[in-house]
Design a protein around this motif. Sequence first.
Motif, PDB file in Angstrom:
ATOM      1  N   LYS A  93      64.026   7.528 -96.785  1.00 49.16           N
ATOM      2  CA  LYS A  93      64.126   6.472 -96.685  1.00 49.16           C
ATOM      3  C   LYS A  93      65.631   5.799 -97.251  1.00 49.16           C
ATOM      4  CE  LYS A  93      62.263   2.892 -99.525  1.00 49.16           C
ATOM      5  NZ  LYS A  93      61.414   1.647 -99.658  1.00 49.16           N
ATOM      6  N   VAL A  94      66.419   5.298 -96.079  1.00 53.91           N
ATOM      7  CA  VAL A  94      67.865   4.504 -96.867  1.00 53.91           C
ATOM      8  C   VAL A  94      67.690   2.617 -96.997  1.00 53.91           C
ATOM      9  CG1 VAL A  94      70.671   4.255 -96.631  1.00 53.91           C
ATOM     10  CG2 VAL A  94      68.919   6.150 -95.844  1.00 53.91           C
ATOM     11  N   VAL A  95      67.927   2.367 -98.554  1.00 55.93           N
ATOM     12  CA  VAL A  95      68.152   0.909 -98.891  1.00 55.93           C
ATOM     13  C   VAL A  95      69.357   1.194 -98.484  1.00 55.93           C
ATOM     14  CG1 VAL A  95      67.247  -0.891 -99.732  1.00 55.93           C
ATOM     15  CG2 VAL A  95      66.216   1.247 -99.138  1.00 55.93           C
ATOM     16  N   ILE A  96      69.824  -0.693 -97.782  1.00 52.27           N
ATOM     17  CA  ILE A  96      71.730  -0.664 -97.219  1.00 52.27           C
ATOM     18  C   ILE A  96      70.987  -2.670 -98.162  1.00 52.27           C
ATOM     19  CG2 ILE A  96      73.505  -1.923 -96.156  1.00 52.27           C
ATOM     20  CD1 ILE A  96      70.834   1.238 -94.731  1.00 52.27           C
ATOM     21  N   PHE A  97      71.445  -2.805 -99.560  1.00 51.38           N
ATOM     22  CA  PHE A  97      71.376  -3.761 -99.839  1.00 51.38           C
ATOM     23  C   PHE A  97      72.577  -4.043 -99.605  1.00 51.38           C
ATOM     24  CE2 PHE A  97      71.914  -6.676-103.384  1.00 51.38           C
ATOM     25  CZ  PHE A  97      70.945  -7.490-103.421  1.00 51.38           C
ATOM     26  N   ILE A  98      72.463  -5.676 -98.518  1.00 53.34           N
ATOM     27  CA  ILE A  98      73.173  -6.833 -98.392  1.00 53.34           C
ATOM     28  C   ILE A  98      73.581  -7.866 -99.040  1.00 53.34           C
ATOM     29  CG2 ILE A  98      73.501  -8.138 -96.484  1.00 53.34           C
ATOM     30  CD1 ILE A  98      71.440  -6.943 -94.451  1.00 53.34           C
ATOM     31  N   SER A  99      72.207  -8.922 -99.653  1.00 48.99           N
ATOM     32  CA  SER A  99      72.317  -9.830-100.579  1.00 48.99           C
ATOM     33  C   SER A  99      70.876 -10.221-101.335  1.00 48.99           C
ATOM     34  CB  SER A  99      72.984 -11.393 -99.469  1.00 48.99           C
ATOM     35  OG  SER A  99      71.407 -11.475 -98.938  1.00 48.99           O
ATOM     36  N   GLY A 100      71.022 -11.115-102.854  1.00 46.63           N
ATOM     37  CA  GLY A 100      70.121 -11.245-103.312  1.00 46.63           C
ATOM     38  C   GLY A 100      70.240 -10.822-104.660  1.00 46.63           C
ATOM     39  N   LYS A 101      69.113 -10.822-105.356  1.00 42.99           N
ATOM     40  CA  LYS A 101      68.920 -10.286-106.836  1.00 42.99           C
ATOM     41  C   LYS A 101      67.869  -9.388-107.015  1.00 42.99           C
ATOM     42  CE  LYS A 101      71.224 -14.343-108.865  1.00 42.99           C
ATOM     43  NZ  LYS A 101      70.174 -15.310-109.488  1.00 42.99           N
ATOM     44  N   ALA A 102      68.678  -7.836-106.759  1.00 42.93           N
ATOM     45  CA  ALA A 102      67.283  -7.013-106.715  1.00 42.93           C
ATOM     46  C   ALA A 102      67.985  -5.712-107.246  1.00 42.93           C
ATOM     47  CB  ALA A 102      67.628  -6.629-105.510  1.00 42.93           C
ATOM     48  N   THR A 103      66.889  -4.931-108.182  1.00 44.69           N
ATOM     49  CA  THR A 103      66.626  -3.752-109.334  1.00 44.69           C
ATOM     50  C   THR A 103      65.916  -2.850-108.814  1.00 44.69           C
ATOM     51  OG1 THR A 103      67.184  -4.778-111.433  1.00 44.69           O
ATOM     52  CG2 THR A 103      66.250  -2.767-111.666  1.00 44.69           C
ATOM     53  N   TYR A 104      66.144  -1.557-108.114  1.00 44.00           N
ATOM     54  CA  TYR A 104      65.681  -0.525-107.577  1.00 44.00           C
ATOM     55  C   TYR A 104      65.220   0.331-108.662  1.00 44.00           C
ATOM     56  CZ  TYR A 104      63.625   0.107-102.935  1.00 44.00           C
ATOM     57  OH  TYR A 104      63.647   0.114-101.864  1.00 44.00           O
ATOM     58  N   HIS A 105      63.879   0.994-108.959  1.00 44.22           N
ATOM     59  CA  HIS A 105      63.593   1.946-109.935  1.00 44.22           C
ATOM     60  C   HIS A 105      63.139   2.901-109.166  1.00 44.22           C
ATOM     61  CE1 HIS A 105      63.130  -1.266-112.863  1.00 44.22           C
ATOM     62  NE2 HIS A 105      62.738  -1.518-112.081  1.00 44.22           N
ATOM     63  N   ILE A 106      63.905   4.112-108.725  1.00 42.25           N
ATOM     64  CA  ILE A 106      63.181   5.288-108.812  1.00 42.25           C
ATOM     65  C   ILE A 106      63.596   6.652-109.774  1.00 42.25           C
ATOM     66  CG2 ILE A 106      64.237   7.030-106.479  1.00 42.25           C
ATOM     67  CD1 ILE A 106      66.190   4.840-106.056  1.00 42.25           C
ATOM     68  N   GLU A 107      62.594   7.292-109.518  1.00 42.33           N
ATOM     69  CA  GLU A 107      62.476   7.977-110.954  1.00 42.33           C
ATOM     70  C   GLU A 107      62.898   8.149-111.926  1.00 42.33           C
ATOM     71  OE1 GLU A 107      60.312  10.783-110.269  1.00 42.33           O
ATOM     72  OE2 GLU A 107      59.720  10.032-107.968  1.00 42.33           O
ATOM     73  N   GLY A 108      62.919   6.829-112.508  1.00 51.10           N
ATOM     74  CA  GLY A 108      62.711   6.922-114.306  1.00 51.10           C
ATOM     75  C   GLY A 108      64.243   5.992-113.782  1.00 51.10           C
ATOM     76  N   LYS A 109      65.016   5.695-113.002  1.00 54.54           N
ATOM     77  CA  LYS A 109      66.470   5.211-113.514  1.00 54.54           C
ATOM     78  C   LYS A 109      66.076   4.118-112.588  1.00 54.54           C
ATOM     79  CE  LYS A 109      69.577   8.731-113.736  1.00 54.54           C
ATOM     80  NZ  LYS A 109      68.820   9.812-114.541  1.00 54.54           N
ATOM     81  N   SER A 124      70.426   1.580-115.148  1.00 51.09           N
ATOM     82  CA  SER A 124      70.131   2.352-117.009  1.00 51.09           C
ATOM     83  C   SER A 124      68.520   3.037-116.271  1.00 51.09           C
ATOM     84  CB  SER A 124      69.556   1.032-117.327  1.00 51.09           C
ATOM     85  OG  SER A 124      68.682   0.007-116.466  1.00 51.09           O
ATOM     86  N   PHE A 125      68.814   4.233-117.906  1.00 50.77           N
ATOM     87  CA  PHE A 125      67.399   4.539-117.709  1.00 50.77           C
ATOM     88  C   PHE A 125      67.497   4.834-119.170  1.00 50.77           C
ATOM     89  CE2 PHE A 125      71.264   7.080-117.550  1.00 50.77           C
ATOM     90  CZ  PHE A 125      70.567   8.612-118.497  1.00 50.77           C
ATOM     91  N   ASP A 126      66.295   5.789-119.585  1.00 47.88           N
ATOM     92  CA  ASP A 126      65.728   5.885-120.894  1.00 47.88           C
ATOM     93  C   ASP A 126      66.397   7.932-120.495  1.00 47.88           C
ATOM     94  OD1 ASP A 126      64.099   8.123-122.216  1.00 47.88           O
ATOM     95  OD2 ASP A 126      63.585   5.812-123.364  1.00 47.88           O
ATOM     96  N   SER A 127      67.352   8.299-120.910  1.00 49.14           N
ATOM     97  CA  SER A 127      67.894   9.802-121.460  1.00 49.14           C
ATOM     98  C   SER A 127      66.652  11.203-121.063  1.00 49.14           C
ATOM     99  CB  SER A 127      68.973  10.138-122.119  1.00 49.14           C
ATOM    100  OG  SER A 127      68.578   9.764-123.408  1.00 49.14           O
ATOM    101  N   GLN A 128      65.857  10.439-122.171  1.00 47.85           N
ATOM    102  CA  GLN A 128      64.941  12.107-122.399  1.00 47.85           C
ATOM    103  C   GLN A 128      63.660  12.052-121.403  1.00 47.85           C
ATOM    104  OE1 GLN A 128      62.637  11.230-126.524  1.00 47.85           O
ATOM    105  NE2 GLN A 128      62.988  13.186-126.488  1.00 47.85           N
ATOM    106  N   ILE A 129      63.334  10.154-121.058  1.00 41.12           N
ATOM    107  CA  ILE A 129      62.141  10.415-119.654  1.00 41.12           C
ATOM    108  C   ILE A 129      63.117  11.267-118.605  1.00 41.12           C
ATOM    109  CG2 ILE A 129      60.744   9.205-118.491  1.00 41.12           C
ATOM    110  CD1 ILE A 129      59.649  10.025-121.111  1.00 41.12           C
ATOM    111  N   ALA A 130      63.728  10.811-118.289  1.00 45.84           N
ATOM    112  CA  ALA A 130      64.761  11.395-117.795  1.00 45.84           C
ATOM    113  C   ALA A 130      65.010  12.426-117.460  1.00 45.84           C
ATOM    114  CB  ALA A 130      66.157  10.714-117.331  1.00 45.84           C
ATOM    115  N   ASP A 131      65.412  13.317-118.518  1.00 45.88           N
ATOM    116  CA  ASP A 131      65.347  14.921-118.366  1.00 45.88           C
ATOM    117  C   ASP A 131      63.794  15.225-118.331  1.00 45.88           C
ATOM    118  OD1 ASP A 131      68.265  14.414-118.986  1.00 45.88           O
ATOM    119  OD2 ASP A 131      67.707  15.036-120.913  1.00 45.88           O
ATOM    120  N   ILE A 132      62.872  14.716-118.739  1.00 47.42           N
ATOM    121  CA  ILE A 132      61.493  14.909-118.215  1.00 47.42           C
ATOM    122  C   ILE A 132      61.274  15.243-117.056  1.00 47.42           C
ATOM    123  CG2 ILE A 132      58.661  14.266-119.397  1.00 47.42           C
ATOM    124  CD1 ILE A 132      60.324  14.163-122.028  1.00 47.42           C
ATOM    125  N   LEU A 133      61.612  14.141-116.504  1.00 50.66           N
ATOM    126  CA  LEU A 133      61.201  13.695-114.654  1.00 50.66           C
ATOM    127  C   LEU A 133      61.613  14.932-114.433  1.00 50.66           C
ATOM    128  CD1 LEU A 133      61.401   9.866-114.636  1.00 50.66           C
ATOM    129  CD2 LEU A 133      59.620  11.403-113.966  1.00 50.66           C
TER     130      LEU A 133
END
Length: 278
Positions: free
Chosen positions: A42-58, A177-186
């Motif tokens: 999937k490719v998401v192209i954000f155009i407008s609004g207020k959105a945060t996208y969470h992908i695998e810990g980030k 943003s992310f938790d660096s320790q959890i990102a490493d574990i993932l």
Amino acid sequence: MTLSEQFYQSEKTGYLNEQFRLFHIKDQTKKEFAYHYHDFHKVVIFISGKATYHIEGKAYNLRPWDILLVDRHAIHRPEIDASVPYERFILWIQNDIPWQELLKCFQKANDRSYNLIRLHPSLQEKLKEILLELESATKSDAFAKDLLAQSLFLQFMIYVNRIFLEKQYIFDRKSYSFDSQIADILQYINHNLKEDLSVDNLASRYYISKYHLMRKFKEETGFTLHNYIVNKRLLMARTLISEGMPVTKAALESGFSEYSTFSRAYRKQFGATPSNIS
């Protein structure tokens, strides 16, 4: 509903029978999205609004015309502020398209654990132009519309790959943003599914108490550590089986030490026996 049931049902929300499909969506609905994955890219192209996208810990904080690369089987969810309309293009892409080199950007996103393309103004205009032409072609009844749409899709994905693989995008550390320790574990889990991924082993490897690890992992991913690992192993096994690997070997290669455990989990997850892959 258990997390495993949510994981299974979420996958079934999207089907893709064509090589690719483009959506242009604008809405303003207050809705909570669960973590989920797809069997397609999937490719998401954000155009407008207020959105945060969470992908695998980030968590990516999006700006207009940001592009996100979401590999198939990547755990993700959008977090939308419904106070303003949310507009985006979404491009679904089959894994077995004949142009396999166009999928390199998704693999590189996995390798880097980084999914965001923030475009320089000149590239933004170029990709916007191709994308709008692609949307027009998919809605047209003109001569050879499918060929035109295919050529525009190829152009768009070629540019996306060049920009991402060659790092021609704007890198802004404040954009995510992310938790660096959890990102490493993932990252370790996803690259070592065959290894011992018990909570005791992971806690020891990363010098963290297992109770703290389990709590933080659930907070950052939406899944328990055990459920995340089991589902990733099942997805890997299903891919290996679909590529022709014998079922018992696929189970072992995916980290299941006992076939009965694998078979039971597989049936629960996918509603079919491991040998019954369409």
